[in-house]
Design a protein around this motif. Structure first.
Motif, mmCIF file in Angstrom:
data_model
loop_
_atom_site.group_PDB
_atom_site.id
_atom_site.type_symbol
_atom_site.label_atom_id
_atom_site.label_comp_id
_atom_site.label_asym_id
_atom_site.label_seq_id
_atom_site.Cartn_x
_atom_site.Cartn_y
_atom_site.Cartn_z
ATOM 1 N N GLU A 151 18.360 -24.436 8.414
ATOM 2 C CA GLU A 151 17.788 -25.596 8.390
ATOM 3 C C GLU A 151 17.694 -26.119 7.781
ATOM 4 N N GLY B 90 21.792 -32.277 6.477
ATOM 5 C CA GLY B 90 21.372 -30.826 7.269
ATOM 6 C C GLY B 90 20.929 -29.960 7.125
ATOM 7 N N LEU B 91 21.317 -28.993 6.097
ATOM 8 C CA LEU B 91 21.179 -27.906 5.687
ATOM 9 C C LEU B 91 20.546 -27.771 4.570
ATOM 10 N N SER C 223 29.717 -26.788 6.908
ATOM 11 C CA SER C 223 28.902 -27.786 7.009
ATOM 12 C C SER C 223 29.007 -27.340 8.368
ATOM 13 N N THR D 238 25.440 -24.726 10.473
ATOM 14 C CA THR D 238 25.204 -25.895 11.898
ATOM 15 C C THR D 238 24.898 -24.943 12.908
ATOM 16 N N SER E 17 22.043 -23.008 14.838
ATOM 17 C CA SER E 17 20.903 -23.462 15.746
ATOM 18 C C SER E 17 21.079 -22.353 16.619
#
Lengths: 78, 213
Positions: B10, B34-35, B93, B97, B101
């Protein structure tokens, strides 16, 4: 008469430990995301293509399994 | 110059590997959606010293995994350039993600349960039925041992997966990152049958749990 019980061998992820080394190589070569078709390794200036990669990108156990199926003898490489 | 890719994290997991990459190349990163994907130039991956290069690769992964959940690439995964890295991150993605998470504070421990040589051996001359019975009995012993470990470690185990290997059973336990020492202690204290060998390794990135079941 039953033998005395033994215990679990605990290893970490330190390459200095021979047992861990095998686990590390197994994980690095066998676990994780694969992007097939985009892999190229060069050996002696020659790009090895997909067919060769299937053998390189695997653990010894898997490689030997491939070789047994193909009737080949595993060769140890340093 | 083509790129050797190491892993995805992340973006919020800010940590740079302290070691250099394979072939002494600097490890850099590409961020997208976001990566963050860690990579280095791949010019030195020659195939001549796969073992040494794989260990350097592991060292880089470990530096990053030490502080954050990662999705590692298998060594050696090589992409042609940064645009291909971004295309890969774009394509995956959602799944990356979600997995990062879900696995943020978790690690994978691995138990390899095997029968010792003498216990695994089947007599040389057996009928087909006897051979199959031996195999069945061997599987049952391994399965029973696996279930025993699963039950005894249940307090720490968030998820469990197992599969047969040519030498026995490989079990994967997903546990809290902070519970590694306790888990090792707990599993280490379990007495095992003399005919079995059991090896616990880890913590590893949770590669067996990337997909939800």
């Amino acid at each position: 008469m039953p033998e005395a019980p033994n215990s679990v061998l605990i290893t970490g992820t330190d390459p200095a430990d021979e047992t861990s080394l095998l686990d590390i190589l197994d994980h690095v070569l066998n676990a994780g995301v694969i992007i097939r078709g985009n892999l190229v390794i060069s050996l002696a200036g020659v790009d090895l293509v997909y067919v060769g990669l299937d053998v390189i990108l695997t653990s010894v156990e898997t490689a030997f399994k491939h070789m047994k199926v193909e009737g080949r003898t595993p060769e140890r490489i340093k | 110059m083509s790129l050797l890719v190491y892993c995805v994290t992340e973006t919020s997991a800010v940590n740079r590997p302290s070691h250099s990459g394979v072939g002494g190349m600097a490890v850099e990163s590409v961020e997208h959606n976001g990566l963050r994907c860690f990579l280095s130039e791949s010019g030195s991956v020659t195939g001549k010293e796969v073992r040494d290069d794989a260990l350097v690769f592991h060292r880089v992964l470990n530096d990053i995994f030490h502080l954050a959940a990662i999705i590692p690439f298998r060594f050696p995964t090589i992409l042609s350039d940064r645009s291909e890295v971004i295309a890969h991150l774009t394509e995956h993605s959602k799944e990356y993600t979600s997995a990062l998470s879900r696995l943020r504070d978790l690690v994978q421990m691995e138990l390899r349960i095997q029968l010792k040589e003498s216990a695994a051996d089947t007599p040389a001359k057996t009928s087909g039925t006897e051979y199959l019975r031996n195999i069945q009995a061997r599987r049952a012993k391994l399965e029973m041992a696996a279930q025993e470990f699963r039950q005894l470690g249940a307090g720490q185990i968030k998820a469990w997966r197992q599969r047969e290997s040519s030498h026995g059973i490989r079990c994967f336990a997903l546990i809290d990152r902070t519970a590694v020492i306790d888990f090792q202690r707990e599993i280490g204290n379990i007495p095992i049958q003399s005919e079995l060998t059991v090896r616990l390794s880890g913590p590893w990135p949770a590669t067996q749990f990337l997909n939800e079941e």
